[in-house]
Design an enzyme around this catalytic site. Structure first.
Site, PDB file in Angstrom:
ATOM      1  CB  CYS A   1       3.988   5.286 -11.941  1.00 57.02           C
ATOM      2  SG  CYS A   1       2.385   6.093 -11.807  1.00 57.02           S
TER       3      CYS A   1
ATOM      4  CB  CYS B   1       3.933  13.107 -10.255  1.00 63.45           C
ATOM      5  SG  CYS B   1       2.300  12.316 -10.386  1.00 63.45           S
TER       6      CYS B   1
ATOM      7  CB  CYS C   1       6.961  10.854  -8.663  1.00 65.76           C
ATOM      8  SG  CYS C   1       6.841   9.161  -8.032  1.00 65.76           S
TER       9      CYS C   1
ATOM     10  CB  CYS D   1       1.378   3.968   5.062  1.00 63.31           C
ATOM     11  SG  CYS D   1       0.759   4.814   3.601  1.00 63.31           S
TER      12      CYS D   1
ATOM     13  CB  CYS E   1      -2.412   4.158   5.783  1.00 67.67           C
ATOM     14  SG  CYS E   1      -2.435   5.543   4.610  1.00 67.67           S
TER      15      CYS E   1
ATOM     16  CB  CYS F   1      -4.091  10.074   4.824  1.00 67.40           C
ATOM     17  SG  CYS F   1      -2.361  10.591   4.900  1.00 67.40           S
TER      18      CYS F   1
ATOM     19  NE  ARG G   1       2.008  10.530   8.985  1.00 66.29           N
ATOM     20  CZ  ARG G   1       0.781  10.377   8.487  1.00 66.29           C
ATOM     21  NH1 ARG G   1       0.544  10.652   7.232  1.00 66.29           N
ATOM     22  NH2 ARG G   1      -0.193   9.922   9.242  1.00 66.29           N
TER      23      ARG G   1
HETATM   24  N1  SAM Z   1       0.749   6.537  -7.045  1.00 67.85           N
HETATM   25  C1  SAM Z   1      -0.059   6.966  -5.986  1.00 67.85           C
HETATM   26  C2  SAM Z   1      -0.406   8.439  -6.045  1.00 67.85           C
HETATM   27  O1  SAM Z   1       0.309   9.209  -6.661  1.00 67.85           O
HETATM   28  O2  SAM Z   1      -1.410   8.811  -5.436  1.00 67.85           O
HETATM   29  C3  SAM Z   1       0.492   6.651  -4.604  1.00 67.85           C
HETATM   30  C4  SAM Z   1       1.968   6.794  -4.341  1.00 67.85           C
HETATM   31  S1  SAM Z   1       2.649   8.427  -4.530  1.00 67.85           S
HETATM   32  C5  SAM Z   1       4.379   8.104  -4.503  1.00 67.85           C
HETATM   33  C6  SAM Z   1       2.238   9.194  -2.967  1.00 67.85           C
HETATM   34  C7  SAM Z   1       2.713  10.596  -2.714  1.00 67.85           C
HETATM   35  O3  SAM Z   1       4.111  10.613  -2.455  1.00 67.85           O
HETATM   36  C8  SAM Z   1       2.565  11.623  -3.805  1.00 67.85           C
HETATM   37  O4  SAM Z   1       1.259  12.128  -3.916  1.00 67.85           O
HETATM   38  C9  SAM Z   1       3.511  12.712  -3.343  1.00 67.85           C
HETATM   39  O5  SAM Z   1       2.834  13.637  -2.523  1.00 67.85           O
HETATM   40  C10 SAM Z   1       4.556  11.945  -2.521  1.00 67.85           C
HETATM   41  N2  SAM Z   1       5.876  11.993  -3.162  1.00 67.85           N
HETATM   42  C11 SAM Z   1       6.282  11.287  -4.234  1.00 67.85           C
HETATM   43  N3  SAM Z   1       7.550  11.589  -4.566  1.00 67.85           N
HETATM   44  C12 SAM Z   1       7.962  12.536  -3.679  1.00 67.85           C
HETATM   45  C13 SAM Z   1       9.170  13.253  -3.507  1.00 67.85           C
HETATM   46  N4  SAM Z   1      10.212  13.088  -4.321  1.00 67.85           N
HETATM   47  N5  SAM Z   1       9.261  14.130  -2.493  1.00 67.85           N
HETATM   48  C14 SAM Z   1       8.204  14.313  -1.661  1.00 67.85           C
HETATM   49  N6  SAM Z   1       7.035  13.658  -1.769  1.00 67.85           N
HETATM   50  C15 SAM Z   1       6.900  12.790  -2.778  1.00 67.85           C
HETATM   51  C1  DTB Z   2       2.992  11.052   1.575  1.00 71.44           C
HETATM   52  O1  DTB Z   2       2.397  12.140   1.632  1.00 71.44           O
HETATM   53  N1  DTB Z   2       4.317  10.931   1.527  1.00 71.44           N
HETATM   54  C2  DTB Z   2       4.700   9.536   1.408  1.00 71.44           C
HETATM   55  C3  DTB Z   2       3.335   8.807   1.519  1.00 71.44           C
HETATM   56  N2  DTB Z   2       2.396   9.880   1.547  1.00 71.44           N
HETATM   57  C4  DTB Z   2       2.984   7.778   0.565  1.00 71.44           C
HETATM   58  C5  DTB Z   2       5.532   9.231   0.233  1.00 71.44           C
HETATM   59  C6  DTB Z   2       6.813  10.026   0.160  1.00 71.44           C
HETATM   60  C7  DTB Z   2       7.602   9.550  -0.996  1.00 71.44           C
HETATM   61  C8  DTB Z   2       8.949  10.182  -1.088  1.00 71.44           C
HETATM   62  C9  DTB Z   2       9.711   9.719  -2.281  1.00 71.44           C
HETATM   63  C10 DTB Z   2      10.017   8.253  -2.307  1.00 71.44           C
HETATM   64  O2  DTB Z   2      10.478   7.690  -1.297  1.00 71.44           O
HETATM   65  O3  DTB Z   2       9.848   7.640  -3.366  1.00 71.44           O
HETATM   66 FE1  SF4 Z   3       2.878   7.597 -10.192  1.00 70.12          FE
HETATM   67 FE2  SF4 Z   3       4.629   8.766  -8.611  1.00 70.12          FE
HETATM   68 FE3  SF4 Z   3       2.638  10.188  -9.640  1.00 70.12          FE
HETATM   69 FE4  SF4 Z   3       2.110   8.311  -7.749  1.00 70.12          FE
HETATM   70  S1  SF4 Z   3       3.295  10.184  -7.493  1.00 70.12           S
HETATM   71  S2  SF4 Z   3       0.993   8.679  -9.661  1.00 70.12           S
HETATM   72  S3  SF4 Z   3       3.691   6.806  -8.274  1.00 70.12           S
HETATM   73  S4  SF4 Z   3       4.303   9.212 -10.808  1.00 70.12           S
END
Ligand code: SAM
Ligand code: DTB
Ligand code: SF4
Length: 330
Positions: A70, A74, A77, A114, A145, A205, A277
């Site tokens: 990606c 973030c 992430c 989801c 979702c 959500c 949640r």
């Molecule tokens: N790329 C899209 C976005 O950012 O909207 C969708 C997938 S993204 C992984 C969805 C959500 O996962 C993020 O907004 C964040 O709140 C959560 N997330 C990602 N990495 C995480 C982590 N290490 N711990 C907790 N939540 C995480």
């Molecule tokens: C949300 O709030 N938490 C989920 C879902 N929406 C998409 C994602 C959590 C991701 C945790 C890190 C991972 O597994 O990559």
């Molecule tokens: Fe990309 Fe992860 Fe950010 Fe979603 S949360 S936009 S997958 S870097």
């Protein structure tokens, strides 16, 4: 802080289920956080009982349908191309791969499936593929979702037409702290996507992450932003940061688990009709801490041994926990 200047209101809520009667100031939410733990949990549980079956928990299963690579940065992430993590990139799955995971989720007792994709925002041809998945998952009798990044209004419309029930797009943190975590898109971008989702008629959500080194004011401010969306999101995921090696936030001082429970309780009180949640981070919470989260008003979990790329308690452990607590799946 002038909290009212930070309040965002959507412009047109004609298609919305119910309008928000209360605007929450950050100070009012901080005052909830400052209650004694017992007083806070009593209040949250009382609100919870007025609006929901106190022993019912909704189960959502996640699947990453496109993983890694990606372009966003973030800080939490593991899927960002900018962070050297062990996540292997995976191109978009076939509809059949997604449906076989969805069938397994349904057989395990999930009610919602989801689909997450590591995109900044989907291209129109990406949406064609996701729409095929949505139609297939719906046909299995599951709620759907998706979380695919930023959406334009026309894309939200297409997803709604395809039968998508919920769109997940998180605010992640407060307006003030946001720039410490993400630099490649701003808070307003997120609000614009949420507005597009709301206007399309899909359920919203939207939640955030705690344990990213933020202070309590930031947590209160995130919750106030969520509660002041008009109407509040139907589904509010509260994630406890999963610390992944290679991400900038790896090594952050862990949040006191009681503060996590307080965050859930405050969310429950200020968003009484929303599903709150208990989301990422359950692997690091004991069964006892999770029980406190349910007492605080959490009534949904991610269910299944994987989140998107990281672990989650396995189904057997969750079933045992539900049995021990007298909880049932909704
Ligand atoms: N790329 C899209 C976005 O950012 O909207 C969708 C997938 S993204 C992984 C969805 C959500 O996962 C993020 O907004 C964040 O709140 C959560 N997330 C990602 N990495 C995480 C982590 N290490 N711990 C907790 N939540 C995480
Ligand atoms: C949300 O709030 N938490 C989920 C879902 N929406 C998409 C994602 C959590 C991701 C945790 C890190 C991972 O597994 O990559
Ligand atoms: Fe990309 Fe992860 Fe950010 Fe979603 S949360 S936009 S997958 S870097």
């Amino acid at each position: 802080m002038d909290t009212h200047s930070t309040v965002h209101r959507t412009q047109d809520t004609q298609s919305s289920p119910s309008k928000n009667a209360t605007i929450w100031s950050v100070e009012a939410v901080e005052a909830l956080f400052a209650l004694s733990f017992n007083d806070l949990l009593w209040r949250a549980q009382s609100v919870h009982r007025e609006h929901f079956d106190p022993n019912g928990v909704q189960l959502s299963t996640l699947l990453s349908v496109k993983t890694g690579g990606c372009p966003e940065d973030c800080g939490y992430c593991p899927q960002s191309i900018r962070h050297p993590t062990a996540v292997a990139n995976q191109a978009i799955l076939s509809t059949e791969e997604v449906l076989s995971a969805a069938r397994a989720a349904k057989a395990s007792g999930a009610s919602r499936f989801c689909m997450g994709a590591a995109w900044r925002s989907p291209k129109d041809r990406d949406l064609d593929a996701v729409i095929d998945m949505i139609e297939g998952v719906r046909a299995l009798g599951l709620e759907t979702c998706a979380t695919l990044g930023m959406l334009k209004p026309s894309q939200a419309e297409r997803l709604k037409q395809a039968g998508l029930d919920y769109y997940n797009h998180n605010l992640d943190t407060s307006r003030e702290f946001y720039g410490d975590i993400i630099h490649t898109r701003d808070y307003q971008d997120r609000l614009d996507t949420l507005q597009a989702v709301r206007q399309s008629g899909m359920h919203v959500c939207c939640g955030g992450i705690v344990g990213m080194g933020e202070n309590r004011t930031v947590r209160a401010s995130l919750l106030a932003e969520l509660a002041n969306l008009d109407p509040a999101p139907e589904s509010v995921p509260i994630n406890l940061l999963v610390q992944v090696e290679g991400t900038p936030l790896h090594g952050t001082e862990p949040l006191d688990p009681f503060e996590f429970v307080r965050t859930i309780a405050c969310a429950r009180i200020i968003m009484p009709s929303s599903r709150v949640r208990l989301s990422a981070g359950r692997e690091t919470l004991s069964d006892e801490m999770q029980a406190l989260c349910f007492l605080a008003g959490a009534n949904s979990i991610f269910y299944g041994e994987k989140l998107l790329t990281t672990g989650n308690p396995d189904v057997e452990r969750d079933r045992r926990l539900f049995d021990r607590l007298g909880l049932h799946a909704e």
